[in-house]
Enzyme design. Structure first.
Site, PDB file in Angstrom:
ATOM      1  N   ARG A  70      13.872 -15.550 -30.630  1.00 45.37           N
ATOM      2  CA  ARG A  70      13.696 -16.832 -29.923  1.00 45.37           C
ATOM      3  C   ARG A  70      14.313 -16.919 -28.542  1.00 45.37           C
ATOM      4  O   ARG A  70      14.332 -17.986 -27.954  1.00 45.37           O
ATOM      5  CB  ARG A  70      14.236 -18.005 -30.773  1.00 45.37           C
ATOM      6  CG  ARG A  70      13.670 -18.119 -32.172  1.00 45.37           C
ATOM      7  CD  ARG A  70      12.177 -18.261 -32.174  1.00 45.37           C
ATOM      8  NE  ARG A  70      11.663 -18.595 -33.504  1.00 45.37           N
ATOM      9  CZ  ARG A  70      10.447 -18.252 -33.928  1.00 45.37           C
ATOM     10  NH1 ARG A  70       9.635 -17.570 -33.137  1.00 45.37           N
ATOM     11  NH2 ARG A  70      10.038 -18.603 -35.127  1.00 45.37           N
ATOM     12  N   HIS A 238       2.654  -7.774 -41.493  1.00 39.70           N
ATOM     13  CA  HIS A 238       2.619  -8.646 -42.670  1.00 39.70           C
ATOM     14  C   HIS A 238       1.272  -8.726 -43.404  1.00 39.70           C
ATOM     15  O   HIS A 238       0.652  -9.767 -43.452  1.00 39.70           O
ATOM     16  CB  HIS A 238       3.115 -10.061 -42.341  1.00 39.70           C
ATOM     17  CG  HIS A 238       2.642 -10.629 -41.037  1.00 39.70           C
ATOM     18  ND1 HIS A 238       1.315 -10.654 -40.662  1.00 39.70           N
ATOM     19  CD2 HIS A 238       3.332 -11.212 -40.028  1.00 39.70           C
ATOM     20  CE1 HIS A 238       1.215 -11.224 -39.488  1.00 39.70           C
ATOM     21  NE2 HIS A 238       2.418 -11.569 -39.070  1.00 39.70           N
ATOM     22  N   ASP A 311       9.820 -10.516 -40.943  1.00 43.57           N
ATOM     23  CA  ASP A 311       9.188 -11.558 -40.123  1.00 43.57           C
ATOM     24  C   ASP A 311      10.129 -12.766 -40.005  1.00 43.57           C
ATOM     25  O   ASP A 311       9.717 -13.916 -40.085  1.00 43.57           O
ATOM     26  CB  ASP A 311       7.823 -11.981 -40.697  1.00 43.57           C
ATOM     27  CG  ASP A 311       7.019 -12.832 -39.719  1.00 43.57           C
ATOM     28  OD1 ASP A 311       7.478 -13.051 -38.585  1.00 43.57           O
ATOM     29  OD2 ASP A 311       5.921 -13.290 -40.109  1.00 43.57           O
TER      30      ASP A 311
END
Lengths: 432, 307
Positions: A70, A238, A311
């Site tokens: 982030r 994923h 993830d």
């Protein structure tokens, strides 16, 4: 000269077929020696730092090839420093962070920024993945060569797929020249539409718009075709459906250069978890049906799935409290991944430790070309010490991550990392 | 039976016995509305608040009147838009209202799961007056009540639910209620509006309106919304009417005692031709009348459960 000697543990290094009681000596950040305790002790300097791993597993430092830190842009959710702290607390000496920051990691300066922040934090190795397209906007290629030159380990517009086959072909052709993988979030936006969960009986009963498995499978099939055309290395993020695994299994059989990863939540949860409308269970790809979970386990065992990745996707509590329709996708996972895998897969009898560890070490290292994931003399001294029997209860308030969006809160787990060594430095230790 | 539920969130979680109990209590309240003084003191001193985050006329008015006829104090709160803006979440709003001393909250909200979410975060009773595309239990109950009243039974009847099944909370509540009480349910509509795996809810799927008209004892016609965010689900209104609209001529194939229902508001000339909507087989206004009795019953039962 700075030495660290790890003694008394059962060393498992899948890449070298090592499994036995050995000592590991790390000197000046690099693996110096693995072997008999007496020999290691003789080689070590008198003032060597000691890590007693008696009764524990000693393994190459774990690698999580898919996290979101982030920074820049959303530092309230996570920073590179807080993410790195979460990584080592979860047993991960290395992570690869995705480019969907604000602004996106799409230039050499951005890649340098991540390395600088990670070095300042001094905890885990943080390897940046650069964006495929400028600004992750899906229009023009980002300066991939410039990013590769300063250490981008692969390229991904994660969060979305490259929108067209034509652009993807260019990206793959270019990435092949650079010797880097194209890492794809495989989801067809038009087929997902407004979908917020897996499409099926549960979505019908709940009255929530669903996204079908085919939304993922169509893009994987397209990407495999372009990988075949270009000869580039495609890494599928994923995977979550039985159909996806069929496509990848066939592609591998045909010699297409494709690898893939699975997330812990897709191995242990189904869309039944959404019944309470708790947005903590909202992620992309969504939690699927039991048959898909079973297919993922099978894919792990037969080698179709190369790696396991978290993830790790931190979000503010306020964002997750907006209700299922409006809440953002994603769950954190760095600090629960190992415990979940050990409890449900290893202690649960689904997969052995010797089968699990490569998915967290040598395989992701190979996909990203990290030169790690193995305890060979001369390689970086990254080691994880695991206590298979440590029992603990998941409490996100105790996490190093800044965010709390964990789908396993309250779970009683068995197995945890008790020490994480990064470049010969003990970055995390808990009771050893 | 002894009513023990604090909330009414959906018909999925109710037993057949509980549903029948609500309908039986509603029968008593229906009689109240025929008196010259249409009021009972059952909820005297209790406070009901209507919280409507979606536009609604009949459900909102019906709940208001139900509360007043039970002598409850009533607050109403309306805010348009499907999501409550950031910084003032649904729960924040509800807690502020609850702090004024409220016994029952009636919630209409655009998000599926909103009523459940509210019930988990406040102390008073919650009635779901429609949550997104999930459930609308009082509509389901008033439909059941009306069918039982008109046809004398529910078990064994074949009920067709027609239209936009995918996006309809009315359809879901009806399916749960009808199947629990032994009706045979057929969902009817264009294939693009039939949601995945709906058969697992215990219904059959039919895309042939003429077959549905011939076979069904009751036809519950859902309101069609042509414009949707994810694109129009069928090519044109004209084509929809041709395939699924109920007209007088089409109704000639029906069983003579067929019952025509609609949760309203009717798109006249689309789901139903005006002659059918106002015709002898239509019970649409009876549904509205019965809605009041059912909502009185629900408020009454929930008020009797101690927090």
């Amino acid at each position: 000269m700075s030495d660290l000697i790890i003694t008394g543990g059962r060393v498992i290094d899948p890449a070298q077929n090592i499994d036995g009681e050995f000592s590991v000596l790390i000197r000046d950040g690099l693996v110096e020696f693995i072997g008999a305790p007496g020999e290691a002790k003789a080689k070590a300097s008198a003032d060597a730092e000691k890590l007693d791993a008696t009764g524990k597993i000693v393994t190459p430092g774990l690698i999580d090839m898919h996290v979101h830190f982030r920074e820049p842009g959303m530092e309230a959710q996570e920073t590179i420093a807080s993410g790195a702290a979460a990584a080592v607390a979860g047993g991960f000496s290395s992570v690869a962070c995705m480019a969907n920051t604000d602004p996106a990691l799409d230039s050499a300066a951005d890649i340098n920024f991540v390395y600088q922040k990670a070095a300042a934090a001094g905890l885990a190795n943080v390897f940046p993945v650069g964006a495929i397209t400028a600004g992750r906007e899906g229009r023009e290629l980002a300066e991939m060569a410039q990013m590769a030159r300063v250490g981008a380990v692969g390229f991904s517009d994660d969060g979305v797929a490259v929108p067209t086959a034509g652009l993807l072909r260019k990206a793959m052709t270019y990435a092949k020249m650079l010797g880097k993988p194209i890492i794809e979030h495989c989801e067809d936006a038009s087929l997902t539409g407004e979908g917020v969960m897996n499409e099926g009986y549960v979505s019908t009963v709940l009255g929530l718009p669903g996204a079908p498995s085919e939304s993922e499978e169509i893009i994987i099939a397209r990407d495999v075709a372009i990988a075949r055309l270009t000869g580039a290395h495609l890494h599928v993020q994923h995977v979550s459906t039985a159909g996806s695994l069929e496509i990848i299994r066939n592609a591998k059989r045909q010699g297409v250069r494709v690898t893939c990863e699975v997330c812990p939540h897709h191995l242990v949860l189904t869309d039944e978890s959404v019944r309470g409308y708790d947005p903590i269970f909202k992620m992309a790809p969504p939690l699927r049906a039991q048959a898909d979970v079973d297919a993922c386990l099978k894919g792990l065992l037969d080698g179709t799935i190369d790696a396991i990745a978290s993830d790790h996707a931190p979000h503010l509590a306020e964002a997750k409290e907006q209700g299922f329709l409006a809440a953002p996708c994603g769950v954190i996972g760095l600090e629960t991944m190992l415990g979940i895998l050990l409890l449900k897969l290893v202690h649960g009898g689904k997969i052995s430790l010797l089968e699990l560890l490569p998915k967290l070490t040598v395989a992701p290292a190979g996909i990203l070309g990290l030169g790690r994931g193995v305890l060979k003399p001369g390689t970086p001294g990254d080691v994880t010490v695991i206590d298979l029997d440590r029992e603990w209860v998941v409490d996100p308030a105790k996490f190093k991550s800044k965010s709390l969006n964990c789908p396993f809160t309250g779970w009683q787990l068995k197995g945890a990392a008790v020490a994480t060594v990064v470049g010969g430095k003990v970055a995390f230790r808990d009771g050893v | 039976m002894n009513w023990t539920r604090k909330h009414l969130l959906g018909l999925e979680e109710l037993s057949a016995e509980e549903i029948v109990h609500i309908l039986d209590i509603a029968s008593g309240f229906k009689e109240v509305s025929t008196r010259s003084i249409k009021k009972v003191p059952a909820l005297n001193g209790r406070t009901v608040v209507n919280m409507f985050f979606e536009n609604s006329t009949r459900t909102n008015l019906s709940f208001q009147l139900a509360a007043r006829r039970l002598s409850a104090d009533l607050l109403t709160f309306s805010k348009s838009g499907t999501s409550v803006s950031k910084g003032e979440t649904l729960i924040d709003t509800a807690k502020n209202i609850e702090a004024m001393g409220v016994d029952i909250m009636v919630l209409r909200h655009g998000a599926a799961g909103a009523a459940k979410h509210l019930s988990e975060n406040i102390d008073c009773s919650v009635v779901n007056a429609g949550d997104g595309q999930h459930e609308h239990p009082t509509q389901g109950l008033l439909d059941l009540y009306t069918i039982r009243e008109v046809r004398g039974k529910i078990a064994g009847l074949k009920v067709g639910i027609v239209g936009d099944i995918a996006h309809s909370r009315v359809a879901r509540s009806n399916i749960w209620g009808l199947t629990k009480l032994g009706a045979e349910v057929m969902v009817v509509g264009p294939s693009t509006l039939i949601p995945r795996d709906i058969e697992k809810m215990g219904v059959t799927v039919c895309t042939d309106m003429d077959q549905a008209i011939r076979e069904c004892d009751v036809l519950n016609m859902l309101r069609i919304q042509f414009e949707r965010q994810d694109g129009a689900p069928f090519p044109s209104i004209r084509e929809y009417i041709q395939l699924f609209g109920v007209t007088e001529s089409r109704l000639k194939q029906a069983k003579p005692d067929v019952t025509i229902m609609h949760p309203g508001p009717v798109n006249r000339g689309i789901e139903l031709s005006p002659e059918v909507a106002d015709g002898p087989r239509s019970v649409i206004l009876r549904q509205v009348t019965n809605g009041l009795a059912v909502r009185m019953a629900v408020l009454f039962l929930l008020a009797g459960v101690d927090g």
